[in-house]
Design an enzyme around this catalytic site. Structure first.
Site, PDB file in Angstrom:
ATOM      1  N   GLY A  70       0.919  -1.114  -0.066  1.00 38.79           N
ATOM      2  CA  GLY A  70      -0.098   0.075  -0.044  1.00 38.79           C
ATOM      3  C   GLY A  70       0.803   1.273   0.160  1.00 38.79           C
ATOM      4  N   GLY A 123       0.083  -5.146   0.609  1.00 41.87           N
ATOM      5  CA  GLY A 123      -1.216  -4.996   0.028  1.00 41.87           C
ATOM      6  C   GLY A 123      -1.200  -5.887  -1.190  1.00 41.87           C
ATOM      7  N   GLU A 146       5.680  -6.103   7.288  1.00 47.16           N
ATOM      8  CA  GLU A 146       5.017  -4.889   8.284  1.00 47.16           C
ATOM      9  C   GLU A 146       5.705  -4.707   9.578  1.00 47.16           C
ATOM     10  OE1 GLU A 146       2.276  -5.795   5.148  1.00 47.16           O
ATOM     11  OE2 GLU A 146       3.269  -7.092   6.334  1.00 47.16           O
ATOM     12  N   ASP A 154      -1.725  -7.479   7.761  1.00 52.88           N
ATOM     13  CA  ASP A 154      -2.946  -7.234   7.675  1.00 52.88           C
ATOM     14  C   ASP A 154      -3.467  -7.876   6.322  1.00 52.88           C
ATOM     15  OD1 ASP A 154      -1.517  -5.296   5.993  1.00 52.88           O
ATOM     16  OD2 ASP A 154      -3.101  -3.707   6.401  1.00 52.88           O
TER      17      ASP A 154
END
Length: 373
Positions: A70, A123, A146, A154
């Site tokens: 992301g 992402g 992350e 996530d």
């Protein structure tokens, strides 16, 4: 201005079409922006309702990456503007819409062929994980790193990390270790290995299939074609890393606390460069994130896919408002000093009640942004 996502349809031999979405931000390694997420979601919904579309293909522009993650710099700026302890609306909006897109891919009513070539991280892995036909190549480099930016795996990691062989999801989540195509198949993040030079031929063969109106039959036709290409690509498949440590992973799965799991990884003696790099990443990552990751994976074992995304949205906005996310992005991507000043010096300094507080939802069931999943 170039379009951040390119959409096209290809005519097959009958009246059915192949729909193709290309992430088109090559300079940023196709990092997902909010605009890209919104465009993809809208178009996928449209294609799902279009009877002329037989299958969908997702790919990234260029040869370096499908999607490197992301646009976290955008999120960093929003979090800093909101200030510590405050939930930034832009952060909540981005993660909510990203997770809705990821969930849509998981439950999509037509086959999705995802060409996971090059870098697939963060992402990008959220997009890959839910596709019905996940293809990796000899250049695939997959990771959920992350912990290095004060976040956690996530985009559905609570769900797909728990589907891996014992201990593998916990290890990959805590270390952010990079895996190749062979590893991806071993941990069930990929379905087929196809050498990169076969892509154009594969697309041409897709157009020669007599696609029908039955989703199950179309899925099988796609699977059969990919198996043929996989048989022709065996010589280029890389040697995996994670399967070499299956005994360690199994033992890791039995750890009853975050501290014991983290210490076991850091204290494991080996001269394997891949494992040593994973250890270094964990040692340098956010201690708070490490504790959150352990609890995330344990909590995720009993959650449905939709519940996992709802839990993760709460975690993500709290990592931005109260966690190490802004500092991690600053150190790695803004100032690039690679010297983050984490909230806690070691895992032993992270209070359990602080970890638990990240899992308390800031919304009730009716007001949750993902209550429609």
């Amino acid at each position: 201005m170039t379009n951040p996502v390119l959409f096209k349809t290809l005519e097959s031999v009958n009246d059915k079409k192949i729909a193709v979405a290309t992430l088109n931000s090559e300079k940023s390694l196709n990092a997902l922006s909010l605009e890209m997420v919104e465009l993809l979601y809208s178009q996928l919904v449209s294609w799902q309702d279009d009877d002329s579309i037989a299958i969908v293909m997702l790919e990234g522009a260029g040869e370096k990456a499908f999607c490197a993650g992301g646009d976290v710099v955008q999120l960093y700026n929003a979090a800093k503007e909101a200030g510590s302890g405050n939930v930034a609306q832009d952060v909540e909006t981005f993660f909510a819409k990203e997770y809705k897109l990821d969930h849509l891919i998981h439950v999509y009513k037509k086959p999705i062929l995802l060409w996971g070539h090059g870098i697939v991280m963060g992402g990008g892995l959220g997009l890959l994980a839910g596709a019905s036909h996940r293809v990796v190549t000899e250049k695939s480099r997959i990771a959920m790193p992350e912990i290095t930016i004060g976040l956690y795996p996530d985009v559905g990691g609570s769900h797909f990390l728990n589907k891996m062989p014992d201990g593998c999801g916990l290890f990959l989540g805590l270390t952010g270790a990079s895996i190749n195509a062979a590893d991806a198949k071993y941990v069930q993040l990929a379905d087929h290995f196809v050498s990169a030079d076969q892509k154009q031929t594969l697309v041409e063969e897709l157009l020669l299939i007599n696609w029908g109106n039955t989703v199950a039959l179309n899925r099988q036709k796609l699977t059969d074609l990919l198996k043929t290409f996989e048989d022709n690509s065996k010589s280029q498949k890389p040697v995996g890393n994670i399967a070499k440590f299956v005994d360690f992973m199994t033992a890791l799965n039995n750890c009853d606390s975050a501290n014991s799991a983290i210490v076991d990884i850091l204290d494991f003696k080996t001269d394997d460069k891949w494992f040593n790099k994973a250890q270094a990443s964990l040692a340098h990552g956010s201690p708070l994130s490490a504790k959150l990751i352990f609890k995330q994976i344990k909590e995720g074992q009993s959650l449905t896919l939709a519940s996992a995304f709802r839990m993760e949205l709460g975690l993500s906005v709290k990592c931005a408002s109260d966690g190490d996310f802004p500092e991690g992005v600053r150190a790695l991507l803004i100032d690039k000093d690679n010297s983050p000043s984490w909230k806690y010096a070691t895992i032993h300094d992270v209070p359990d009640d602080v970890v638990d507080s990240f899992f308390v939802s800031i919304w009730d069931a009716k007001s949750h942004p993902l209550n429609s999943l």
